[in-house]
Design a protein around this motif. Structure first.
Motif, short mmCIF file in Angstrom:
data_model
loop_
_atom_site.label_atom_id
_atom_site.label_comp_id
_atom_site.label_asym_id
_atom_site.label_seq_id
_atom_site.Cartn_x
_atom_site.Cartn_y
_atom_site.Cartn_z
N ARG A 156 -6.19 3.21 7.18
CA ARG A 156 -7.22 2.16 7.23
C ARG A 156 -8.49 2.60 6.53
NH1 ARG A 156 -5.25 1.74 12.67
NH2 ARG A 156 -7.07 2.87 13.48
N GLN A 157 -8.86 3.85 6.68
CA GLN A 157 -10.10 4.33 6.06
C GLN A 157 -9.99 4.33 4.53
OE1 GLN A 157 -12.36 4.31 8.02
NE2 GLN A 157 -12.21 5.64 9.81
N VAL A 158 -8.85 4.77 4.01
CA VAL A 158 -8.74 4.86 2.55
C VAL A 158 -8.60 3.48 1.92
CG1 VAL A 158 -6.22 5.13 2.43
CG2 VAL A 158 -7.66 6.21 0.71
N THR A 159 -7.91 2.54 2.59
CA THR A 159 -7.77 1.20 2.02
C THR A 159 -9.08 0.43 2.05
OG1 THR A 159 -7.02 0.30 4.16
CG2 THR A 159 -5.33 1.09 2.62
N LYS A 160 -9.98 0.80 2.95
CA LYS A 160 -11.28 0.13 3.01
C LYS A 160 -12.03 0.27 1.68
CE LYS A 160 -15.07 -1.61 4.92
NZ LYS A 160 -15.19 -3.03 5.31
N LEU A 161 -11.88 1.41 1.02
CA LEU A 161 -12.54 1.65 -0.26
C LEU A 161 -11.67 1.23 -1.44
CD1 LEU A 161 -14.14 5.18 0.33
CD2 LEU A 161 -15.07 2.93 0.88
N LEU A 162 -10.41 1.60 -1.39
CA LEU A 162 -9.54 1.35 -2.55
C LEU A 162 -9.21 -0.12 -2.74
CD1 LEU A 162 -6.99 4.31 -2.42
CD2 LEU A 162 -8.84 3.96 -4.05
N THR A 163 -9.43 -0.96 -1.74
CA THR A 163 -9.08 -2.37 -1.88
C THR A 163 -9.80 -3.01 -3.06
OG1 THR A 163 -9.03 -4.51 -0.76
CG2 THR A 163 -10.85 -3.06 -0.22
N TRP A 221 0.82 -1.21 0.00
CA TRP A 221 0.00 0.00 0.00
C TRP A 221 0.86 1.26 0.00
CZ3 TRP A 221 -4.65 0.55 -1.55
CH2 TRP A 221 -5.65 -0.42 -1.33
N ASP A 222 1.92 1.28 0.77
CA ASP A 222 2.74 2.49 0.87
C ASP A 222 3.35 2.86 -0.47
OD1 ASP A 222 2.25 2.81 3.57
OD2 ASP A 222 3.95 1.58 4.18
N THR A 223 3.94 1.89 -1.15
CA THR A 223 4.57 2.20 -2.45
C THR A 223 3.52 2.55 -3.50
OG1 THR A 223 4.56 -0.15 -3.07
CG2 THR A 223 6.51 0.69 -1.93
#
Length: 482
Positions: free
Chosen positions: A215-222, A196-198
């Protein structure tokens, strides 16, 4: 006069008025004073009102206190709003300032059962009634059982508290800069799919220095990133990392379409070139992913700027809670399945069918299928779950007939392995594995609580694997050897 003063000029004037009332008023401040006074009067009146929408108490505008370091909390009282600050996100779910959180706590108490070993041994289930004071989640039927089983509860208590605070953060009323998404990728900047970081760095996202915001942004972008990480030419899944030989053949076909060579197209007559058909992504059993903000799914077009996409959400729950936003159209001869069509941009279209896939497949509405342009995506399908396996028995053979890649995810390792075992049991010898089951590099970093059993924690798209219907290659044989 104030109409001719921009906000950048107003800022220093307002600062001087707020912080140094003894300063001799300059001509600029005298000119800006009416605008500042009018704005402060408006904000004061606005804060005194309470706006409620969908049962949620909405926060006021951010405080314009003279001290930028003032982190005083808004008090909860009748007639005032609630603005939760980062140091005030923990609340017991059944005493939350958010009505939706209190309603969720009541639903847990209605449906979930106490996990204490006594109930399993005596076969006497009891509904949850007691809320753990450490994590704020309803967890046991009584304080006694909570204390007796606290050693087991400690294993998940921190994760439950984190999920509780994340849910309150979404309802806190703060501004979410992490939900501002970048545009098209530059040709000179390659995307790094290591983690995720890269990815966020090479996609030029705004710096996210807070774990909760991540955590909030990865919940959608996953959802879009999981799909892109499998199809992209820089995918982290290769022959050394779980991709099989058959998988290499399938993704090579997709990548041939998604990464076309530049053909020198231009805006004049001489620059006209033939445009290939859009890449169709069939998302089956769609639920929450079909209601994601369209700019989230639009990230696919930025990562594949030379391609066009057609997202097809299919499933009886694909329009859940969206009736007020997009009412279902009538089923007519021109639109026999009542599809909802959205044109997101010139290179992305979204169609939603509130129907089972096997019904649509039998009509031939999507024929012909092409492995170079089509792929099926199943987010947490529950293929082997006792409650949903029967619904997939009619769909699975039809998916294998298309010979297109099928990408599946799972909430947990157990959930994913159960789906894998079910497919092996139902269609053994009729499919090829493209990507070996394993952990998804772009899973959601947020913990999700199962309302039916709060002791079960999961992460969106935790695992990923892929398969397709077996393809039988023609083999040339010398007749003289028979």
């Amino acid at each position: 006069m104030r109409a001719h003063i921009c906000q950048k000029c107003l800022a220093p004037s307002k600062f001087l008025l707020l912080h140094n009332t003894n300063t001799t008023t300059s001509p600029l401040i005298r000119r800006a004073l009416p605008a500042i006074t009018a704005r402060r009067t408006f904000l004061t009146a606005f804060r005194k009102t309470t706006v409620e929408k969908d049962g949620e108490v909405r926060p006021p505008l951010p405080s314009e206190s003279a001290s930028p370091s003032d982190h005083s909390l808004y008090e909860r009282s009748e007639g005032t709003r609630v603005l939760l600050k980062p140091n005030n996100l923990f609340h017991p779910m059944d005493e939350s300032p958010s009505p939706s959180m209190r309603e969720r706590a009541a639903n847990i108490k209605r449906t979930a059962y106490c996990p204490h070993p006594h109930h399993r041994a005596a076969s006497s289930p009891s509904h949850i009634k007691f809320t753990c004071p450490d994590c704020g989640i309803p967890a046991y039927c009584s304080e006694e059982h909570w204390a007796e089983d606290y050693q087991n509860h400690m294993l998940i208590c921190d994760a439950l508290r984190e999920a509780n605070e994340d849910d309150h953060d979404l309802r806190s009323g703060r501004f979410f800069p992490e939900f501002e998404y970048p545009g098209e990728q530059m040709d000179e900047a390659l995307i790094n799919f290591t983690n995720w970081d890269t990815l966020l760095y090479t996609r030029d996202y705004k710096a996210i220095n807070d774990e909760r915001s991540l955590r909030q942004v990865t919940k959608l972008l996953t959802y879009p990133i999981t799909v892109a990480s499998f199809m992209h030419e820089l995918s982290p899944y290769d022959m050394r990392h779980r991709l099989t030989m058959e998988g290499l053949k399938s993704v090579s076909a997709l990548r041939y379409t998604l990464h076309p060579p530049r053909v020198g197209a231009g805006k004049d007559i001489k620059g006209i070139r033939v445009t290939p058909p859009p890449v169709r992504l069939f998302i089956l059993g769609a639920r929450s992913e079909s209601s994601l903000p369209r700019e989230v799914w639009h990230q696919l077009t930025h990562m594949f700027p030379l391609s066009t996409f057609h997202l097809v959400f299919i499933g009886p729950q694909s329009m859940m809670n969206r009736d007020a936003e997009l009412p279902l159209p009538d089923r007519t001869p021109a639109n026999p399945f009542g599809a909802v069509v959205e044109r997101v941009s010139h290179n992305m279209k979204v169609s939603t069918f509130v129907e089972y896939y096997h019904t649509l497949h039998d009509t031939g509405i999507f024929n012909p299928y092409d492995p170079y342009f089509d792929m099926f995506v199943l987010f947490h399908p529950g293929l082997g779950h006792p409650g949903s396996a029967a619904e997939w028995e009619s769909t699975l053979p039809r998916l294998l007939d298309t010979k297109c890649a099928i990408l599946c995810t799972g909430y947990t390792e157990e959930d994913m392995n159960r789906d894998v075992d079910w497919v092996h049991d139902k269609c053994k010898g009729e499919f090829d594995v493209l990507l070996e089951p394993g952990e998804n590099k772009f899973r959601s970093m947020r913990w999700d609580i199962n309302d039916g059993d709060p002791s079960e924690l999961s992460q969106g798209n935790w695992g990923i694997w892929s398969f397709r219907g077996k393809r039988y290659e023609a083999v040339k044989q010398d007749i003289g050897t028979i």
